[in-house]
Motif scaffolding. Structure first.
Motif, mmCIF file in Angstrom:
data_model
loop_
_atom_site.group_PDB
_atom_site.id
_atom_site.type_symbol
_atom_site.label_atom_id
_atom_site.label_comp_id
_atom_site.label_asym_id
_atom_site.label_seq_id
_atom_site.Cartn_x
_atom_site.Cartn_y
_atom_site.Cartn_z
ATOM 1 N N VAL A 166 0.896 -1.232 0.038
ATOM 2 C CA VAL A 166 0.127 -0.014 0.108
ATOM 3 C C VAL A 166 0.829 1.444 -0.054
ATOM 4 O O VAL A 166 1.780 1.290 0.838
ATOM 5 C CB VAL A 166 -0.575 0.196 1.253
ATOM 6 N N MET A 167 0.610 2.068 -0.750
ATOM 7 C CA MET A 167 1.265 3.474 -0.879
ATOM 8 C C MET A 167 0.338 4.643 -0.137
ATOM 9 O O MET A 167 -0.664 4.825 -0.334
ATOM 10 C CB MET A 167 1.379 3.970 -2.235
ATOM 11 N N PHE A 168 0.883 5.140 0.854
ATOM 12 C CA PHE A 168 0.522 6.306 1.721
ATOM 13 C C PHE A 168 0.866 7.788 1.068
ATOM 14 O O PHE A 168 1.995 7.644 0.490
ATOM 15 C CB PHE A 168 0.769 6.326 2.789
ATOM 16 N N MET A 169 -0.287 8.781 0.776
ATOM 17 C CA MET A 169 0.088 9.941 0.413
ATOM 18 C C MET A 169 -0.543 11.018 1.349
ATOM 19 O O MET A 169 -1.569 10.937 1.773
ATOM 20 C CB MET A 169 -0.479 10.149 -1.143
ATOM 21 N N LEU A 183 5.675 3.794 0.986
ATOM 22 C CA LEU A 183 5.149 2.435 0.974
ATOM 23 C C LEU A 183 5.159 1.500 2.044
ATOM 24 O O LEU A 183 6.386 1.584 2.667
ATOM 25 C CB LEU A 183 5.964 1.928 -0.336
ATOM 26 N N GLN A 184 4.235 0.906 2.092
ATOM 27 C CA GLN A 184 4.179 -0.116 3.413
ATOM 28 C C GLN A 184 3.660 -1.326 2.938
ATOM 29 O O GLN A 184 2.735 -1.696 2.028
ATOM 30 C CB GLN A 184 3.263 0.505 4.472
ATOM 31 N N GLN A 185 4.400 -2.611 3.402
ATOM 32 C CA GLN A 185 4.071 -3.791 2.995
ATOM 33 C C GLN A 185 2.874 -4.508 3.764
ATOM 34 O O GLN A 185 2.015 -5.180 3.221
ATOM 35 C CB GLN A 185 5.281 -4.841 2.853
ATOM 36 N N ALA A 190 1.354 4.998 8.062
ATOM 37 C CA ALA A 190 2.889 5.504 7.890
ATOM 38 C C ALA A 190 2.976 6.956 8.340
ATOM 39 O O ALA A 190 1.700 7.651 8.480
ATOM 40 C CB ALA A 190 2.904 5.551 6.352
ATOM 41 N N ASN A 191 3.957 7.413 8.574
ATOM 42 C CA ASN A 191 4.301 8.864 9.116
ATOM 43 C C ASN A 191 4.867 9.665 7.847
ATOM 44 O O ASN A 191 5.605 9.222 7.214
ATOM 45 C CB ASN A 191 5.242 8.690 10.078
ATOM 46 N N GLU A 211 -3.713 0.830 -3.414
ATOM 47 C CA GLU A 211 -2.745 -0.346 -3.740
ATOM 48 C C GLU A 211 -1.814 -0.066 -4.543
ATOM 49 O O GLU A 211 -1.922 0.572 -5.793
ATOM 50 C CB GLU A 211 -4.031 -1.605 -4.254
ATOM 51 N N LYS A 212 -0.750 -1.054 -4.506
ATOM 52 C CA LYS A 212 0.436 -0.818 -5.624
ATOM 53 C C LYS A 212 0.175 -2.191 -6.470
ATOM 54 O O LYS A 212 0.830 -2.955 -6.482
ATOM 55 C CB LYS A 212 1.784 -0.762 -4.861
ATOM 56 N N THR A 213 -0.883 -2.051 -7.450
ATOM 57 C CA THR A 213 -1.100 -3.170 -8.424
ATOM 58 C C THR A 213 -1.388 -2.554 -9.561
ATOM 59 O O THR A 213 -1.284 -1.278 -9.926
ATOM 60 C CB THR A 213 -2.234 -3.990 -8.065
#
Length: 241
Positions: A166-169, A183-185, A190-191, A211-213
């Protein structure tokens, strides 16, 4: 210094000439190759469904040559621009839907010179929000920060659904592009840290995850969080207009 290789004089000469020729060819190729373009999204790379988006592919050097630009999307064939253009091409995505989300890149070639195509641009992730539950956003230690202080914005996604990478923004009102990404697996949060806060850092923040898909789903944006910057005596400092 003279190097003497006994018994392999002809073979060595050919090898040296081959190496010199290869180096010269690589040097010529580096000089004549076309540099990679930049790719941008307008109004932003993070949009709600139904937004009209334009992807701009821009050659870094101005040229009088006619260029042919091609837009690529991961998992899909390329989309050549229908017209020959100058140093930039614009690809329109009207009223985007979730299926339009994904990783885009572009390249170009010169019409009249056989230089081949340029290097491919960096990847641009187009994120269309609204398919996943919204995250929460909190400020640590507080959303009220003294000038030159430090604040961490923590984005936390819900337990469900279960997701892979997953990518956080982090987004700020008035700024079209994300301030940061992480990016977190497997971790659900996330900070993003502002290490030395200025008056310009005050404002309304949100966060999004996706999602990173190849065909990514993205969340609704979080509820807004307002970061307030204060002076030495705790007075609120206004962002200059």
């Amino acid at each position: 210094m003279k190097l003497l290789l006994v018994g392999t004089k002809k073979k060595t000469s050919l090898t040296v000439l081959s190496v010199i020729g290869l180096c010269l060819w690589q040097g010529i190729k580096a000089q004549t190759g076309l540099p990679k373009p930049d790719i941008f999204a307008e109004p932003s790379s993070v949009v709600a469904p139904g937004t009209n988006v334009t992807l701009r592919c821009s050659a870094l050097q101005s040229t009088s040559q006619e260029l042919l630009f091609t837009l690529s999307k991961a998992g899909s064939p390329g989309y050549p621009h229908p017209e020959k253009t100058g140093s930039e091409a614009r690809f329109s995505l009207p009223s985007v839907k979730v299926r339009d989300a994904g990783s885009y890149s572009c390249f170009y070639s010169e019409r009249r010179h056989a230089k081949g195509k340029s290097e491919t641009s960096e990847t641009l992730d187009l994120v269309v929000t609204g398919s996943l539950p919204r995250p929460s956003l909190q400020a640590l230690p507080s959303a009220k920060v003294s000038l030159n202080g430090r604040v961490t914005l923590r984005c936390v996604r819900p337990v469900k659904p279960s997701l892979g990478s997953v990518m956080f923004m982090w987004l700020k009102a008035g700024t079209p592009e994300p301030l940061g990404r992480a990016l977190q697996q497997s971790q659900r949060w996330a900070n993003f840290t502002l290490p030395s806060v200025t008056v310009q850092d005050a404002g309304s923040f949100r966060c999004v995850y996706y999602e990173k898909t190849v065909q990514p789903r993205a969340s609704e944006p979080s509820e807004p969080l307002y970061v307030c910057v204060t002076g030495e005596k705790g007075t609120r400092l206004q962002t200059p207009s």
